[in-house]
Enzyme design. Structure first.
Site, PDB file in Angstrom:
ATOM      1  N   HIS A  26       0.841  -1.214   0.000  1.00  0.00           N
ATOM      2  CA  HIS A  26       0.000   0.000   0.000  1.00  0.00           C
ATOM      3  C   HIS A  26       0.868   1.253   0.000  1.00  0.00           C
ATOM      4  O   HIS A  26       0.603   2.212  -0.730  1.00  0.00           O
ATOM      5  CB  HIS A  26      -0.864   0.060   1.275  1.00  0.00           C
ATOM      6  CG  HIS A  26      -1.914  -0.992   1.396  1.00  0.00           C
ATOM      7  ND1 HIS A  26      -2.126  -1.692   2.568  1.00  0.00           N
ATOM      8  CD2 HIS A  26      -2.843  -1.440   0.526  1.00  0.00           C
ATOM      9  CE1 HIS A  26      -3.130  -2.530   2.417  1.00  0.00           C
ATOM     10  NE2 HIS A  26      -3.584  -2.403   1.179  1.00  0.00           N
ATOM     11  N   LYS A  32     -18.102  -5.905   7.720  1.00  0.00           N
ATOM     12  CA  LYS A  32     -16.885  -6.708   7.870  1.00  0.00           C
ATOM     13  C   LYS A  32     -16.075  -6.226   9.063  1.00  0.00           C
ATOM     14  O   LYS A  32     -15.537  -5.116   9.051  1.00  0.00           O
ATOM     15  CB  LYS A  32     -16.052  -6.572   6.585  1.00  0.00           C
ATOM     16  CG  LYS A  32     -15.059  -7.686   6.390  1.00  0.00           C
ATOM     17  CD  LYS A  32     -14.542  -7.660   4.958  1.00  0.00           C
ATOM     18  CE  LYS A  32     -13.032  -7.739   4.915  1.00  0.00           C
ATOM     19  NZ  LYS A  32     -12.484  -7.368   3.615  1.00  0.00           N
ATOM     20  N   ARG A  78      -1.677  -5.956  -8.124  1.00  0.00           N
ATOM     21  CA  ARG A  78      -0.541  -6.819  -7.793  1.00  0.00           C
ATOM     22  C   ARG A  78      -0.347  -7.887  -8.858  1.00  0.00           C
ATOM     23  O   ARG A  78       0.738  -8.102  -9.364  1.00  0.00           O
ATOM     24  CB  ARG A  78      -0.765  -7.504  -6.435  1.00  0.00           C
ATOM     25  CG  ARG A  78      -0.684  -6.577  -5.262  1.00  0.00           C
ATOM     26  CD  ARG A  78      -1.252  -7.213  -4.032  1.00  0.00           C
ATOM     27  NE  ARG A  78      -2.667  -7.527  -4.241  1.00  0.00           N
ATOM     28  CZ  ARG A  78      -3.499  -7.904  -3.296  1.00  0.00           C
ATOM     29  NH1 ARG A  78      -3.050  -8.090  -2.082  1.00  0.00           N
ATOM     30  NH2 ARG A  78      -4.771  -8.143  -3.552  1.00  0.00           N
ATOM     31  N   SER A 105      -2.925  -7.747   3.073  1.00  0.00           N
ATOM     32  CA  SER A 105      -3.194  -7.581   4.508  1.00  0.00           C
ATOM     33  C   SER A 105      -3.638  -8.898   5.131  1.00  0.00           C
ATOM     34  O   SER A 105      -3.238  -9.245   6.244  1.00  0.00           O
ATOM     35  CB  SER A 105      -4.287  -6.528   4.730  1.00  0.00           C
ATOM     36  OG  SER A 105      -3.872  -5.281   4.255  1.00  0.00           O
TER      37      SER A 105
HETATM   38  O1  PNS Z   1      -8.874  -2.864   0.440  1.00  0.00           O
HETATM   39  P1  PNS Z   1     -10.165  -3.296  -0.183  1.00  0.00           P
HETATM   40  O2  PNS Z   1     -11.036  -3.987   0.851  1.00  0.00           O
HETATM   41  O3  PNS Z   1      -9.975  -4.110  -1.428  1.00  0.00           O
HETATM   42  O4  PNS Z   1     -10.914  -1.934  -0.615  1.00  0.00           O
HETATM   43  C1  PNS Z   1     -12.162  -1.985  -1.258  1.00  0.00           C
HETATM   44  C2  PNS Z   1     -12.790  -0.588  -1.365  1.00  0.00           C
HETATM   45  C3  PNS Z   1     -12.856   0.088  -0.032  1.00  0.00           C
HETATM   46  C4  PNS Z   1     -11.960   0.265  -2.302  1.00  0.00           C
HETATM   47  C5  PNS Z   1     -14.217  -0.788  -1.966  1.00  0.00           C
HETATM   48  O5  PNS Z   1     -14.874  -1.774  -1.232  1.00  0.00           O
HETATM   49  C6  PNS Z   1     -15.063   0.470  -1.966  1.00  0.00           C
HETATM   50  O6  PNS Z   1     -14.815   1.396  -2.708  1.00  0.00           O
HETATM   51  N1  PNS Z   1     -16.101   0.480  -1.103  1.00  0.00           N
HETATM   52  C7  PNS Z   1     -16.980   1.610  -0.942  1.00  0.00           C
HETATM   53  C8  PNS Z   1     -18.397   1.260  -1.409  1.00  0.00           C
HETATM   54  C9  PNS Z   1     -18.580   1.581  -2.887  1.00  0.00           C
HETATM   55  O7  PNS Z   1     -18.350   2.683  -3.336  1.00  0.00           O
HETATM   56  N2  PNS Z   1     -19.024   0.577  -3.663  1.00  0.00           N
HETATM   57  C10 PNS Z   1     -19.306   0.739  -5.079  1.00  0.00           C
HETATM   58  C11 PNS Z   1     -18.080   0.745  -5.938  1.00  0.00           C
HETATM   59  S1  PNS Z   1     -17.605  -0.844  -6.327  1.00  0.00           S
END
Ligand code: PNS
Length: 162
Positions: free
Chosen positions: A17, A41, A90, A127
């Site tokens: 990150h 979660k 990645r 993570s």
């Molecule tokens: O580190 P992660 O868990 O892969 O991050 C995922 C994240 C936070 C980027 C994604 O879940 C997100 O943008 N969530 C916010 C909800 C949202 O906007 N959803 C619609 C777009 S897919």
């Protein structure tokens, strides 16, 4: 002002990150690291702990700001005046899910997503794996900075004794 958002769960922040955040900070006037508060979660670290670790490990980067958000990422981007979302890739298998999210976000709002290839020395880091390795006493010093390593050890010690 060119402002980008690096969103994620950051439970906890890894060297992978930080590579993406640091490289993004060279490309944009301001980078906002956005930590999702996800009610669905339960993570290992609570949001304040994740923010603290991110703030500590990005403190040398003056144009990086760390915030939390809930709801839609595109609404957070609008509120912050950010036009771009940056996502690290990645491995090829990251792409399908990331493409779907990027296409959803542009459809919802016009916010663009840029994909940045992870430095190959970090491409194996996640993570979830970091937590798994640390839980069983493995060495995670290549996965996370020392500050996070200490926080992980404290957290896991507390979980074992409580
Ligand atoms: O580190 P992660 O868990 O892969 O991050 C995922 C994240 C936070 C980027 C994604 O879940 C997100 O943008 N969530 C916010 C909800 C949202 O906007 N959803 C619609 C777009 S897919």
């Amino acid at each position: 002002m060119r402002r980008a958002v690096c969103p994620g769960s950051f439970d906890p922040v890894t060297r992978g990150h930080l590579d993406i955040i640091g490289r993004s900070a060279k490309l944009f006037d301001e980078v906002i690291v956005a930590v999702l508060m996800n009610q669905a979660k339960q993570g290992l670290f609570d949001i304040d702990e994740r923010l603290e670790m991110l703030r500590h490990t990005t403190k040398e980067l003056p144009n990086v700001r760390v915030e939390s958000f809930q709801g839609l990422l595109v609404d957070f981007c609008r509120d912050q005046g950010a036009q771009i979302v940056i996502k690290g890739l990645r491995v090829a298998s990251d792409f399908d899910y990331e493409l779907q999210m990027a296409q959803t976000n542009i459809r919802l709002s016009g916010v663009e997503t840029l994909f940045m290839p992870t430095n190959p020395i970090y491409s194996f880091i996640a993570s979830s794996l970091t937590k798994e390795v640390a839980k069983w006493g493995g060495d995670v010093s290549t996965y996370v900075p020392e500050f996070v390593e200490r926080r992980l050890a404290e957290k896991l010690r507390a979980a074992r004794s409580g």
